[in-house]
Scaffold this active site. Structure first.
Site, PDB file in Angstrom:
ATOM      1  N   HIS A 129      20.217 -50.813  -8.038  1.00  0.00           N
ATOM      2  CA  HIS A 129      21.760 -50.919  -8.003  1.00  0.00           C
ATOM      3  C   HIS A 129      22.198 -52.635  -7.912  1.00  0.00           C
ATOM      4  O   HIS A 129      23.382 -52.648  -8.469  1.00  0.00           O
ATOM      5  CB  HIS A 129      22.224 -50.254  -6.721  1.00  0.00           C
ATOM      6  CG  HIS A 129      23.565 -49.777  -6.651  1.00  0.00           C
ATOM      7  ND1 HIS A 129      24.728 -50.518  -6.246  1.00  0.00           N
ATOM      8  CD2 HIS A 129      23.949 -48.537  -7.408  1.00  0.00           C
ATOM      9  CE1 HIS A 129      25.561 -49.653  -6.411  1.00  0.00           C
ATOM     10  NE2 HIS A 129      25.344 -48.657  -7.012  1.00  0.00           N
TER      11      HIS A 129
ATOM     12  N   ASP B 228      33.737 -48.977 -21.808  1.00  0.00           N
ATOM     13  CA  ASP B 228      32.630 -48.250 -20.663  1.00  0.00           C
ATOM     14  C   ASP B 228      31.269 -48.608 -21.048  1.00  0.00           C
ATOM     15  O   ASP B 228      30.940 -48.634 -22.050  1.00  0.00           O
ATOM     16  CB  ASP B 228      33.114 -46.769 -20.890  1.00  0.00           C
ATOM     17  CG  ASP B 228      32.141 -45.870 -19.941  1.00  0.00           C
ATOM     18  OD1 ASP B 228      32.893 -45.326 -18.940  1.00  0.00           O
ATOM     19  OD2 ASP B 228      30.864 -46.294 -19.946  1.00  0.00           O
TER      20      ASP B 228
ATOM     21  N   GLU C 106      32.056 -48.573 -13.942  1.00  0.00           N
ATOM     22  CA  GLU C 106      31.576 -49.529 -15.141  1.00  0.00           C
ATOM     23  C   GLU C 106      32.709 -49.199 -16.184  1.00  0.00           C
ATOM     24  O   GLU C 106      32.024 -49.206 -17.228  1.00  0.00           O
ATOM     25  CB  GLU C 106      30.155 -49.020 -15.419  1.00  0.00           C
ATOM     26  CG  GLU C 106      29.825 -47.388 -15.084  1.00  0.00           C
ATOM     27  CD  GLU C 106      30.570 -46.498 -16.262  1.00  0.00           C
ATOM     28  OE1 GLU C 106      31.441 -46.024 -15.808  1.00  0.00           O
ATOM     29  OE2 GLU C 106      29.760 -46.463 -17.532  1.00  0.00           O
TER      30      GLU C 106
HETATM   31  P1  GH3 Z   1      27.628 -42.980 -20.458  1.00  0.00           P
HETATM   32  O1  GH3 Z   1      27.098 -43.881 -21.506  1.00  0.00           O
HETATM   33  O2  GH3 Z   1      27.919 -41.911 -20.845  1.00  0.00           O
HETATM   34  O3  GH3 Z   1      28.928 -43.739 -19.958  1.00  0.00           O
HETATM   35  O4  GH3 Z   1      26.770 -43.070 -19.314  1.00  0.00           O
HETATM   36  P2  GH3 Z   1      26.905 -43.896 -17.878  1.00  0.00           P
HETATM   37  O5  GH3 Z   1      25.421 -43.697 -17.318  1.00  0.00           O
HETATM   38  O6  GH3 Z   1      27.354 -45.086 -18.117  1.00  0.00           O
HETATM   39  O7  GH3 Z   1      28.041 -42.856 -17.227  1.00  0.00           O
HETATM   40  P3  GH3 Z   1      27.990 -42.262 -15.986  1.00  0.00           P
HETATM   41  O8  GH3 Z   1      29.367 -41.954 -15.559  1.00  0.00           O
HETATM   42  O9  GH3 Z   1      27.009 -40.931 -15.863  1.00  0.00           O
HETATM   43  O10 GH3 Z   1      27.402 -43.231 -14.677  1.00  0.00           O
HETATM   44  C1  GH3 Z   1      27.840 -44.205 -14.434  1.00  0.00           C
HETATM   45  C2  GH3 Z   1      27.288 -45.133 -13.344  1.00  0.00           C
HETATM   46  O11 GH3 Z   1      27.820 -46.234 -12.771  1.00  0.00           O
HETATM   47  C3  GH3 Z   1      27.012 -44.194 -12.177  1.00  0.00           C
HETATM   48  C4  GH3 Z   1      27.400 -45.000 -10.865  1.00  0.00           C
HETATM   49  O12 GH3 Z   1      26.428 -44.914  -9.965  1.00  0.00           O
HETATM   50  C5  GH3 Z   1      27.523 -46.092 -11.612  1.00  0.00           C
HETATM   51  N1  GH3 Z   1      28.327 -47.449 -10.835  1.00  0.00           N
HETATM   52  C6  GH3 Z   1      29.712 -47.157 -10.686  1.00  0.00           C
HETATM   53  N2  GH3 Z   1      30.126 -48.253 -10.032  1.00  0.00           N
HETATM   54  C7  GH3 Z   1      29.254 -49.072  -9.839  1.00  0.00           C
HETATM   55  C8  GH3 Z   1      28.967 -50.422  -8.977  1.00  0.00           C
HETATM   56  O13 GH3 Z   1      29.880 -50.725  -8.441  1.00  0.00           O
HETATM   57  N3  GH3 Z   1      27.542 -50.923  -9.077  1.00  0.00           N
HETATM   58  C9  GH3 Z   1      26.618 -50.384  -9.642  1.00  0.00           C
HETATM   59  N4  GH3 Z   1      25.453 -51.049  -9.597  1.00  0.00           N
HETATM   60  N5  GH3 Z   1      26.703 -48.977 -10.163  1.00  0.00           N
HETATM   61  C10 GH3 Z   1      27.929 -48.398 -10.225  1.00  0.00           C
HETATM   62 MG    MG Z   2      29.189 -45.620 -18.681  1.00  0.00          MG
HETATM   63 MG    MG Z   3      32.185 -44.398 -17.093  1.00  0.00          MG
END
Ligand code: GH3
Ligand code: MG
Ligand code: MG
Length: 325
Positions: free
Chosen positions: A199, A186, A229
């Site tokens: 993004h 992750d 992610e």
């Molecule tokens: P942690 O270290 O605890 O994992 O923190 P984090 O910020 O990585 O975890 P969190 O679950 O808070 O956020 C994950 C983010 O990933 C939020 C979401 O918008 C982003 N995300 C998910 N899928 C995609 C994608 O396909 N593209 C992009 N750019 N962002 C994405």
């Molecule tokens: Mg994360």
């Molecule tokens: Mg995650």
């Protein structure tokens, strides 16, 4: 992904009659085909069964060695042939029973000798059309299969496909007790990366990480996008210590270099949880749950680290932790 629509120009002609061969060769060349001409059925069969064989064939029925009917039968007997050969039988046999026997054997069309040149030409065009249609169908099938199993952004297996791989490994373990481990990786603070760089840059980070992970895994490991992610890696024949070595290789490789994306230099790290199939983690959900718990611990302990599920003791296996690079 799919073979190009090359148009059908190569055509195999098999006829033991020298005059027929000459006439067919001349006509086909004049019509823009590239004829490959043989005088017996055995040569025809050898050529048609080869990889990259012509997809269109004109076969005489009566030939020494192996007749045209037999060539078609053998061609159709192999269900695993990757592409279809359109076969036109050309013969002086013209009884209704002969025509039926020819078509039953697997010929696509039938023309009686002496043939009318324009009729032959028109029928070859029909054959080409059918072959092109078949190529497009195969291509559409391959494309939709790919889309159903791959993640659009990263090109990795999507969640359903990587869970399928995991389900197969669990079944194999139940049958043969073949050990394997899973890693959930992750991205740390990925939300901050999105918030800071946008993004699109976040998307690019995910693509680069996918490529990096693929390049660091062995050919028989599988990796898929498990969540936004999060990536799921399946490492066959690895106990938890060996899988942790794979995870550590991925973690350190990602942490080592900042990613250059547009004008930014982005520091990215991942945390990884590792678990191994075993009597306590003997189902898809249990082994995933255990890896997730280890990942959660890695996050709690400061991120950018690998943690092994505590219920996955190391065992002796044949896992060779060798990189593809
Ligand atoms: P942690 O270290 O605890 O994992 O923190 P984090 O910020 O990585 O975890 P969190 O679950 O808070 O956020 C994950 C983010 O990933 C939020 C979401 O918008 C982003 N995300 C998910 N899928 C995609 C994608 O396909 N593209 C992009 N750019 N962002 C994405
Ligand atoms: Mg994360
Ligand atoms: Mg995650």
């Amino acid at each position: 992904m799919c073979a190009e629509g090359i148009g059908v120009s190569r055509i195999l002609v098999a006829d033991d009659d020298a005059v027929s061969r000459r006439v067919l060769g001349t006509l086909l060349t004049m019509w823009g085909y590239e004829p490959e001409i043989v005088d017996n059925g055995l040569d025809a069969q050898r050529i048609l069964l080869k990889e990259g064989a012509p997809k269109l064939a004109i076969l005489d029925w009566m030939m020494p060695g192996m007749d045209g009917l037999q060539v078609v039968k053998e061609l159709r007997a192999d269900p695993n042939r990757p592409s279809y050969t359109y076969v036109l039988l050309l013969t002086s046999k013209g009884q209704k029973e002969d025509i039926l026997a020819g078509l039953d054997a697997g010929a696509d069309d039938y023309l009686k000798k002496p043939f009318d040149a324009q009729q032959l030409r028109a029928r070859l065009r029909v054959g080409s059309r059918i072959l092109e249609l078949q190529r497009r169908l195969v291509c559409a099938l391959e494309t939709s299969e790919y889309r159903a199993t791959h993640d659009f952004l990263s090109g990795l297996y999507n969640r359903a496909a990587i869970i399928d791989v995991l389900t197969r490994e669990v079944s194999r373990w139940e049958r043969e007790h073949t050990l394997f481990s899973v890693c959930i990786a992750d991205v740390d603070h990925f939300k901050d990366i999105n918030d800071t760089y946008g993004h699109l840059a976040g998307d690019e980070v995910l693509k680069r990480l996918s490529l990096r992970m693929q390049s660091l895994l062995r050919t028989y490991d599988s990796v898929g996008r498990y969540g936004g992610e999060e990536f799921l890696i399946i490492a066959p024949h690895c106990d938890s210590v060996e899988a942790a070595a794979i995870a550590e290789r991925i973690r350190s490789s990602i942490a080592m270099d900042e990613l250059r994306i547009d004008q930014f230099s982005i520091a990215v790290t991942v945390s990884v949880g590792v678990s191994t199939i075993g009597s306590r983690n003997g189902t898809v959900s249990a082994v995933l749950h255990a890896a997730d718990a280890a990942l959660y611990r890695a996050k709690g302990l400061g991120r950018n680290r690998v943690e092994i599920d505590t219920t996955s003791p190391p065992q002796n296996t044949v896992c060779a932790v060798v990189s593809r690079r």
